[in-house]
Design a protein around this motif. Structure first.
Motif, PDB file in Angstrom:
ATOM      1  N   LYS A 155       1.172  -1.146   0.040  1.00  0.00           N
ATOM      2  CA  LYS A 155       0.064  -0.074   0.069  1.00  0.00           C
ATOM      3  C   LYS A 155       0.765   1.299   0.102  1.00  0.00           C
ATOM      4  O   LYS A 155       0.565   2.306  -0.774  1.00  0.00           O
ATOM      5  CB  LYS A 155      -0.812  -0.050   1.265  1.00  0.00           C
ATOM      6  N   GLN A 188       2.235   1.836  -3.783  1.00  0.00           N
ATOM      7  CA  GLN A 188       0.914   2.455  -4.332  1.00  0.00           C
ATOM      8  C   GLN A 188       0.684   3.896  -4.082  1.00  0.00           C
ATOM      9  O   GLN A 188       0.708   4.816  -5.123  1.00  0.00           O
ATOM     10  CB  GLN A 188      -0.394   1.738  -4.407  1.00  0.00           C
ATOM     11  N   LYS A 189       0.499   4.099  -2.707  1.00  0.00           N
ATOM     12  CA  LYS A 189       0.457   5.782  -2.157  1.00  0.00           C
ATOM     13  C   LYS A 189       1.539   6.451  -2.848  1.00  0.00           C
ATOM     14  O   LYS A 189       1.466   7.579  -3.287  1.00  0.00           O
ATOM     15  CB  LYS A 189       0.305   5.711  -0.675  1.00  0.00           C
ATOM     16  N   LEU A 242       3.652   5.939  -5.309  1.00  0.00           N
ATOM     17  CA  LEU A 242       3.784   6.117  -6.686  1.00  0.00           C
ATOM     18  C   LEU A 242       2.609   7.242  -7.072  1.00  0.00           C
ATOM     19  O   LEU A 242       2.757   8.201  -7.987  1.00  0.00           O
ATOM     20  CB  LEU A 242       3.149   4.681  -7.406  1.00  0.00           C
ATOM     21  N   ASP A 243       1.502   7.075  -6.576  1.00  0.00           N
ATOM     22  CA  ASP A 243       0.364   7.960  -6.860  1.00  0.00           C
ATOM     23  C   ASP A 243       1.032   9.585  -6.393  1.00  0.00           C
ATOM     24  O   ASP A 243       0.487  10.557  -7.040  1.00  0.00           O
ATOM     25  CB  ASP A 243      -0.892   7.661  -5.981  1.00  0.00           C
ATOM     26  N   ALA A 244       1.643   9.673  -5.088  1.00  0.00           N
ATOM     27  CA  ALA A 244       2.184  10.936  -4.635  1.00  0.00           C
ATOM     28  C   ALA A 244       3.068  11.642  -5.842  1.00  0.00           C
ATOM     29  O   ALA A 244       3.220  12.658  -6.046  1.00  0.00           O
ATOM     30  CB  ALA A 244       2.654  10.836  -3.239  1.00  0.00           C
ATOM     31  N   CYS A 245       3.913  10.566  -6.414  1.00  0.00           N
ATOM     32  CA  CYS A 245       4.943  10.946  -7.457  1.00  0.00           C
ATOM     33  C   CYS A 245       4.281  11.497  -8.770  1.00  0.00           C
ATOM     34  O   CYS A 245       4.717  12.752  -9.180  1.00  0.00           O
ATOM     35  CB  CYS A 245       5.779   9.933  -7.714  1.00  0.00           C
ATOM     36  N   ARG A 246       3.321  10.919  -9.066  1.00  0.00           N
ATOM     37  CA  ARG A 246       2.462  11.295 -10.144  1.00  0.00           C
ATOM     38  C   ARG A 246       1.971  12.790 -10.016  1.00  0.00           C
ATOM     39  O   ARG A 246       1.974  13.745 -10.733  1.00  0.00           O
ATOM     40  CB  ARG A 246       1.408  10.445 -10.720  1.00  0.00           C
ATOM     41  N   ALA A 247       1.197  12.995  -8.726  1.00  0.00           N
ATOM     42  CA  ALA A 247       0.712  14.168  -8.443  1.00  0.00           C
ATOM     43  C   ALA A 247       1.685  15.373  -8.349  1.00  0.00           C
ATOM     44  O   ALA A 247       1.653  16.505  -8.768  1.00  0.00           O
ATOM     45  CB  ALA A 247       0.061  14.065  -6.973  1.00  0.00           C
TER      46      ALA A 247
END
Length: 135
Positions: free
Chosen positions: A19, A22-23, A25-30
């Motif tokens: 988790k 995934q969190k 990776l999402d933060a890097c995208r943002a």
């Protein structure tokens, strides 16, 4: 001269390595969507550094390999986003586990693997292996 934008990802971990991956990776995208050139994670992102709240055997079992799926997920994302990522994790090593940072450049190549050299000789950090050098 172009400015360099650093995203200091002060986000709370989920308590589970998958988790947290995934969190993260999402933060890097943002962060990249907001113009960041480098994303920097809080200490021991893979397990949340909650080492004092749990028995050592439990959090030491959460150590991940330096070149395993957790870190390679960030390497692949660095290449995809063309953004440097400095991710921190509890690393499996020959002497147990250590507090480590891996830096991936915007091409996804690992440029630094640094394990904390000065660990505390008291409390939960006593269970961590030390890094070998300052880079």
């Amino acid at each position: 001269m172009k400015s360099l934008r650093i995203a200091l990802l002060q986000i709370s971990p989920c308590g589970d390595t998958d988790k947290n991956l995934q969190k993260g990776l999402d933060a890097c995208r943002a962060a990249r969507a907001q113009g960041a050139d480098i994303a920097l994670f809080p200490e021991m992102w893979s397990n949340g550094y909650a080492i004092t709240a749990r028995p050592a055997a439990r959090w030491l079992a959460q150590a991940v390999p330096a070149h395993g799926p957790f870190t390679q997920g960030f390497a692949a994302l660095a290449k995809e986003l063309q953004m440097a990522i400095a991710v921190t994790f509890l690393e499996q090593c020959a002497h147990g586990a250590r507090n480590t940072l891996a830096l991936f450049d915007r091409f996804g190549a690992q440029r630094l693997l640094y394990a904390k050299v000065h660990t505390c000789d008291f409390g939960a950090e006593r269970a961590l292996a030390r890094g070998e050098d300052f880079y």
